[in-house]
Structures are given as C-alpha cells and as structure tokens.
Design a protein around this motif. Structure first.
Motif, PDB file in Angstrom:
ATOM      1  N   GLU A  44      -1.260  10.695   6.767  1.00  0.00           N
ATOM      2  CA  GLU A  44      -0.968   9.410   6.124  1.00  0.00           C
ATOM      3  C   GLU A  44      -1.260   8.247   7.075  1.00  0.00           C
ATOM      4  OE1 GLU A  44      -0.396   7.245   2.880  1.00  0.00           O
ATOM      5  OE2 GLU A  44      -0.469   9.423   2.965  1.00  0.00           O
ATOM      6  N   ALA A  45      -0.981   8.413   8.354  1.00  0.00           N
ATOM      7  CA  ALA A  45      -1.293   7.366   9.330  1.00  0.00           C
ATOM      8  C   ALA A  45      -2.795   7.150   9.398  1.00  0.00           C
ATOM      9  CB  ALA A  45      -0.742   7.747  10.707  1.00  0.00           C
ATOM     10  N   GLU A  46      -3.553   8.234   9.323  1.00  0.00           N
ATOM     11  CA  GLU A  46      -5.009   8.121   9.335  1.00  0.00           C
ATOM     12  C   GLU A  46      -5.500   7.390   8.081  1.00  0.00           C
ATOM     13  OE1 GLU A  46      -8.757  11.168   9.034  1.00  0.00           O
ATOM     14  OE2 GLU A  46      -7.083  11.746  10.317  1.00  0.00           O
ATOM     15  N   ARG A  47      -4.945   7.738   6.943  1.00  0.00           N
ATOM     16  CA  ARG A  47      -5.334   7.068   5.691  1.00  0.00           C
ATOM     17  C   ARG A  47      -4.962   5.587   5.735  1.00  0.00           C
ATOM     18  NH1 ARG A  47      -3.441  10.557   0.617  1.00  0.00           N
ATOM     19  NH2 ARG A  47      -3.587   8.457  -0.209  1.00  0.00           N
ATOM     20  N   ALA A  48      -3.800   5.279   6.284  1.00  0.00           N
ATOM     21  CA  ALA A  48      -3.359   3.890   6.368  1.00  0.00           C
ATOM     22  C   ALA A  48      -4.283   3.085   7.276  1.00  0.00           C
ATOM     23  CB  ALA A  48      -1.924   3.813   6.870  1.00  0.00           C
ATOM     24  N   SER A  49      -4.728   3.692   8.362  1.00  0.00           N
ATOM     25  CA  SER A  49      -5.618   2.976   9.281  1.00  0.00           C
ATOM     26  C   SER A  49      -6.993   2.766   8.665  1.00  0.00           C
ATOM     27  CB  SER A  49      -5.744   3.720  10.606  1.00  0.00           C
ATOM     28  OG  SER A  49      -6.475   4.922  10.440  1.00  0.00           O
ATOM     29  N   GLU A  50      -7.372   3.629   7.703  1.00  0.00           N
ATOM     30  CA  GLU A  50      -8.647   3.478   7.005  1.00  0.00           C
ATOM     31  C   GLU A  50      -8.529   2.513   5.829  1.00  0.00           C
ATOM     32  OE1 GLU A  50      -9.632   7.443   5.843  1.00  0.00           O
ATOM     33  OE2 GLU A  50     -10.234   8.045   7.846  1.00  0.00           O
ATOM     34  N   GLY A  51      -7.309   2.146   5.476  1.00  0.00           N
ATOM     35  CA  GLY A  51      -7.089   1.236   4.368  1.00  0.00           C
ATOM     36  C   GLY A  51      -7.130   1.909   3.010  1.00  0.00           C
ATOM     37  N   THR A  52      -7.034   3.242   2.972  1.00  0.00           N
ATOM     38  CA  THR A  52      -7.080   3.960   1.689  1.00  0.00           C
ATOM     39  C   THR A  52      -5.753   4.625   1.367  1.00  0.00           C
ATOM     40  OG1 THR A  52      -7.856   5.979   2.763  1.00  0.00           O
ATOM     41  CG2 THR A  52      -9.537   4.450   1.933  1.00  0.00           C
ATOM     42  N   GLY A  53      -4.684   4.169   1.963  1.00  0.00           N
ATOM     43  CA  GLY A  53      -3.404   4.852   1.818  1.00  0.00           C
ATOM     44  C   GLY A  53      -2.503   4.325   0.736  1.00  0.00           C
ATOM     45  N   GLY A  54      -3.047   3.725  -0.325  1.00  0.00           N
ATOM     46  CA  GLY A  54      -2.218   3.204  -1.406  1.00  0.00           C
ATOM     47  C   GLY A  54      -1.452   4.303  -2.111  1.00  0.00           C
ATOM     48  N   VAL A  55      -0.245   3.984  -2.520  1.00  0.00           N
ATOM     49  CA  VAL A  55       0.596   4.947  -3.206  1.00  0.00           C
ATOM     50  C   VAL A  55       0.989   4.377  -4.555  1.00  0.00           C
ATOM     51  CG1 VAL A  55       2.789   6.191  -3.154  1.00  0.00           C
ATOM     52  CG2 VAL A  55       1.497   5.854  -1.041  1.00  0.00           C
ATOM     53  N   VAL A  56       0.773   5.149  -5.627  1.00  0.00           N
ATOM     54  CA  VAL A  56       1.182   4.735  -6.958  1.00  0.00           C
ATOM     55  C   VAL A  56       2.571   5.288  -7.204  1.00  0.00           C
ATOM     56  CG1 VAL A  56       0.685   4.888  -9.417  1.00  0.00           C
ATOM     57  CG2 VAL A  56      -1.187   4.699  -7.766  1.00  0.00           C
ATOM     58  N   VAL A  57       3.498   4.402  -7.607  1.00  0.00           N
ATOM     59  CA  VAL A  57       4.875   4.805  -7.837  1.00  0.00           C
ATOM     60  C   VAL A  57       5.153   4.796  -9.336  1.00  0.00           C
ATOM     61  CG1 VAL A  57       7.290   4.259  -7.369  1.00  0.00           C
ATOM     62  CG2 VAL A  57       5.563   3.832  -5.618  1.00  0.00           C
ATOM     63  N   GLY A  58       5.651   5.917  -9.862  1.00  0.00           N
ATOM     64  CA  GLY A  58       6.022   5.988 -11.265  1.00  0.00           C
ATOM     65  C   GLY A  58       4.869   5.694 -12.190  1.00  0.00           C
ATOM     66  N   ASP A  59       5.081   4.823 -13.183  1.00  0.00           N
ATOM     67  CA  ASP A  59       4.068   4.462 -14.178  1.00  0.00           C
ATOM     68  C   ASP A  59       3.226   3.267 -13.742  1.00  0.00           C
ATOM     69  OD1 ASP A  59       4.927   6.495 -15.808  1.00  0.00           O
ATOM     70  OD2 ASP A  59       6.347   5.231 -16.892  1.00  0.00           O
ATOM     71  N   GLU A  60       3.387   2.849 -12.525  1.00  0.00           N
ATOM     72  CA  GLU A  60       2.667   1.681 -12.019  1.00  0.00           C
ATOM     73  C   GLU A  60       1.167   1.963 -12.006  1.00  0.00           C
ATOM     74  OE1 GLU A  60       2.255  -0.325  -7.664  1.00  0.00           O
ATOM     75  OE2 GLU A  60       4.265   0.271  -8.312  1.00  0.00           O
ATOM     76  N   ARG A  61       0.384   1.021 -12.508  1.00  0.00           N
ATOM     77  CA  ARG A  61      -1.075   1.179 -12.498  1.00  0.00           C
ATOM     78  C   ARG A  61      -1.621   0.657 -11.183  1.00  0.00           C
ATOM     79  NH1 ARG A  61      -3.698  -0.219 -18.278  1.00  0.00           N
ATOM     80  NH2 ARG A  61      -2.885   1.634 -19.326  1.00  0.00           N
ATOM     81  N   PRO A  62      -2.666   1.299 -10.681  1.00  0.00           N
ATOM     82  CA  PRO A  62      -3.305   0.793  -9.476  1.00  0.00           C
ATOM     83  C   PRO A  62      -3.843  -0.606  -9.717  1.00  0.00           C
ATOM     84  CG  PRO A  62      -4.084   3.012 -10.011  1.00  0.00           C
ATOM     85  CD  PRO A  62      -3.243   2.546 -11.164  1.00  0.00           C
ATOM     86  N   PRO A  63      -4.017  -1.429  -8.680  1.00  0.00           N
ATOM     87  CA  PRO A  63      -4.404  -2.827  -8.827  1.00  0.00           C
ATOM     88  C   PRO A  63      -5.763  -3.050  -9.477  1.00  0.00           C
ATOM     89  CG  PRO A  63      -4.125  -2.242  -6.509  1.00  0.00           C
ATOM     90  CD  PRO A  63      -3.757  -1.053  -7.314  1.00  0.00           C
TER      91      PRO A  63
END
Length: 65
Positions: A44-63
């Motif tokens: 997850e730290a690697e994904r966050a540093s790449e800027g691809t670590g977004g997390v979708v919570v519940g029914d929330e739609r991605p941006p």
C-alpha cells in the motif's frame, strides 16, 4: 488417595501439554499474519507513492464517474 492424586496430576499434565500446543500454534499463526500485514503495508505504501492508492468506501463512486 495416591491413585486420585496421580490421576489428577496426569490430567493436569495433559492440560498443560494441550495448552502449550495451542500457544505454539497460535504463535506461528500470529507470525504468519504479521508477515502478511507487513507485506500489505509495504504494498500500500508503494501504491500511495505511485499515486494509485485510491480506496473506494462503500457505495462511493470513484471520482472519474
């Protein structure tokens, strides 16, 4: 009387052996789970540093929707 004490002692020894086996098994499982958590944190730290670590919570739609 001695026979009763011997039976109780044997029962207690068996209980201690069973608990020791359980604790040893749990210790191995905890170590395995700790390694998995560390791997997930690193990933997850690697994904966050790449800027691809977004997390979708519940029914929330991605941006991008």
């Amino acid at each position: 009387m001695d026979r009763d004490v011997e039976e109780r002692l044997a029962h207690l020894e068996r209980s201690v052996d069973d608990m020791s086996d359980t604790v040893a098994r749990q210790d191995r499982e905890i170590e395995k789970l700790q390694r998995r958590v560390e791997a997930l944190i690193a990933r997850e730290a690697e994904r966050a540093s790449e800027g691809t670590g977004g997390v979708v919570v519940g029914d929330e739609r991605p941006p991008h929707y």
